[in-house]
Design a protein around this motif. Structure first.
Motif, short mmCIF file in Angstrom:
data_model
loop_
_atom_site.label_atom_id
_atom_site.label_comp_id
_atom_site.label_asym_id
_atom_site.label_seq_id
_atom_site.Cartn_x
_atom_site.Cartn_y
_atom_site.Cartn_z
N ASP A 109 -0.21 5.22 0.58
CA ASP A 109 -0.50 6.22 1.63
C ASP A 109 -0.51 5.54 3.00
OD1 ASP A 109 -2.98 8.14 -0.26
OD2 ASP A 109 -0.80 8.02 -0.37
N GLY A 167 -11.48 10.87 3.52
CA GLY A 167 -11.10 10.19 2.28
C GLY A 167 -12.28 10.07 1.33
N THR A 168 -12.06 9.34 0.24
CA THR A 168 -13.07 9.24 -0.82
C THR A 168 -14.42 8.74 -0.32
OG1 THR A 168 -11.29 8.80 -2.40
CG2 THR A 168 -13.51 8.19 -3.08
N LYS A 219 -9.34 -1.61 -2.99
CA LYS A 219 -9.20 -2.53 -1.85
C LYS A 219 -10.31 -2.28 -0.85
CE LYS A 219 -5.33 -0.48 -1.26
NZ LYS A 219 -4.08 0.05 -0.68
N THR A 234 -2.56 0.82 -4.57
CA THR A 234 -3.07 1.99 -3.85
C THR A 234 -4.52 2.30 -4.18
OG1 THR A 234 -2.77 4.38 -3.46
CG2 THR A 234 -2.17 3.56 -5.66
N ASN A 235 -5.27 2.71 -3.17
CA ASN A 235 -6.65 3.16 -3.40
C ASN A 235 -6.70 4.62 -3.83
OD1 ASN A 235 -7.90 0.77 -3.00
ND2 ASN A 235 -8.81 1.27 -1.02
N ASP A 257 0.88 -1.17 0.00
CA ASP A 257 0.00 0.00 0.00
C ASP A 257 0.92 1.22 0.00
OD1 ASP A 257 -2.26 1.68 0.50
OD2 ASP A 257 -1.66 1.73 2.60
N PHE A 281 -7.76 9.30 5.15
CA PHE A 281 -6.43 8.94 4.67
C PHE A 281 -5.39 9.74 5.44
CE2 PHE A 281 -4.72 12.49 2.14
CZ PHE A 281 -5.83 13.33 2.09
N ASP A 290 -12.39 4.51 1.20
CA ASP A 290 -11.65 4.80 2.44
C ASP A 290 -12.31 5.99 3.13
OD1 ASP A 290 -8.36 3.71 1.91
OD2 ASP A 290 -9.92 3.63 0.36
O1 LIG Z 1 -9.20 8.67 0.31
C1 LIG Z 1 -8.51 8.03 -0.46
O2 LIG Z 1 -8.62 8.13 -1.69
C2 LIG Z 1 -7.63 6.98 0.17
O3 LIG Z 1 -7.75 7.05 1.54
C3 LIG Z 1 -6.17 7.07 0.02
O4 LIG Z 1 -5.76 7.80 -0.99
C4 LIG Z 1 -5.66 5.64 0.19
O5 LIG Z 1 -4.53 5.38 -0.49
P1 LIG Z 1 -3.70 4.01 -0.12
O6 LIG Z 1 -3.50 4.02 1.38
O7 LIG Z 1 -4.56 2.85 -0.59
O8 LIG Z 1 -2.41 4.17 -0.88
#
Ligand SMILES: O=C(O)[C@H](O)[C@H](O)COP(=O)(O)O
Ligand SMILES: [Mg+2]
Length: 306
Positions: free
Chosen positions: A32, A206-207, A227, A63-64, A30, A197, A194
């Motif tokens: 972030d 987050g999104t 994910k 990554t999300n 992952d 973040f 998520d």
């Molecule tokens: O809000 C978002 O888009 C996600 O929380 C964030 O960008 C997650 O990223 P990751 O931890 O999967 O890399």
């Protein structure tokens, strides 16, 4: 085995780090909260990435975060000192584009309305899907007289919502208008859900939180790509053939990264540099249990100097 019986193993010593690393050849990382907070690379990460690759380990980034295309993620990685190629990067924007093209066979005469950033627009373009929205309505301040300017658009076959630093009422009103038109039957898709973040100075919405106004207004649950969901799993396993018994997912969130690994039947390592806490992981009532826990993925750098 009931989750209350599964007890994650905490890795704290260099000997435990080494024994852990010897078990796996491929690491799904992952980004972030594991590698970085925004553009701040966490301590020991560069050394760990270099050490693992020097020892023949395969690193894949999952990554999300949908804000960048894989091509632009390659540039981010390189700028931060990490070598990467597009084929090593799986983002929720890429999984969304693959899902629309391959699973939904998105009609050629339809477009996607995007709430989100260039990552979604670019990945859709890469699979031949035209989009509108995204930065078109950045900074547009609506007045009460403006509602008449929001019109139906029969070319919209889907609304895709991802992380958008410039979310505003006009974008929500346009997305709602397209999705609320029952005859149009547009798909409602989130790149990920998520709730928060990790940034350098704390966590932020987050999104999944940004999309909640649409979910509430429409009284409709979207399809979620990232994910721990199947579209991201299918996207990864269609492009990567690894030995599941020698593969480990490394993440900072129980409900996305660790659940993704559990759904993919691979081992999981939760690090404490992002959102989820050790107490949450150790809670007997917690249904999602990582195989291992450690403070930071950057701590593996200590093995090289041991
Ligand atoms: O809000 C978002 O888009 C996600 O929380 C964030 O960008 C997650 O990223 P990751 O931890 O999967 O890399
Ligand atoms: Mg994360």
């Amino acid at each position: 085995m009931p989750s209350s019986i599964v007890v994650p193993k905490k890795l704290t010593t260099v000997e435990q780090y080494k024994a852990f690393l010897d078990q796996y050849d491929t690491f799904l990382l992952d980004c972030d909260g594991v590698l970085w907070h925004g553009s701040h690379v966490l301590e020991g990460i560069l050394e760990t990435v270099h050490f693992l690759r020097k020892n023949g380990k395969k690193l894949v980034f999952v990554t999300n975060n949908s804000t960048l295309s894989r091509a632009n993620y390659v540039k981010k990685f390189q700028k931060l000192g990490i070598e990467a190629t597009e084929k090593d990067i799986f983002s929720s924007a890429f999984a969304t584009a693959v899902y629309l093209r391959n699973i939904l066979d998105f009609p050629k005469d339809k477009r996607v309305y995007v709430i989100g950033e260039s990552g979604i627009v670019d990945e859709l373009k890469d699979v031949g899907i035209e989009s509108t929205g995204a930065s078109d309505d950045n900074g547009v301040i609506m007045t009460h007289a403006d509602f008449g300017s929001i019109e139906q658009d029969p070319t919209i076959g889907a609304v895709v919502c991802g992380f958008d630093l410039n979310l505003n009422y006009r974008k929500l009103a346009k997305a709602f208008t397209y999705l609320n038109n029952k005859e149009q039957n547009a798909h409602f898709i989130l790149t990920n859900d998520d709730t928060t973040f990790p940034a350098p100075n704390g966590i932020y919405p987050g999104t999944g939180s940004l999309a909640q106004p649409l979910i509430t207004a429409l009284n409709r649950n979207p399809l979620v790509m990232g994910k721990p969901n199947k579209p991201m799993l299918d996207c990864f396993f269609a492009n990567y053939h690894t030995d599941p018994s020698r593969t480990c997912m490394v993440g900072d969130r129980l409900d996305t990264d660790i659940d993704f690994g559990v759904n993919g039947n691979i081992a999981t390592l939760m690090v404490l540099t992002g959102v989820s806490t050790e107490a949450e992981a150790m809670d007997p009532k917690q249904p999602i249990k990582p195989t291992y826990i450690m403070q930071s993925f950057g701590d593996f750098a200590k093995v090289e100097n041991a």
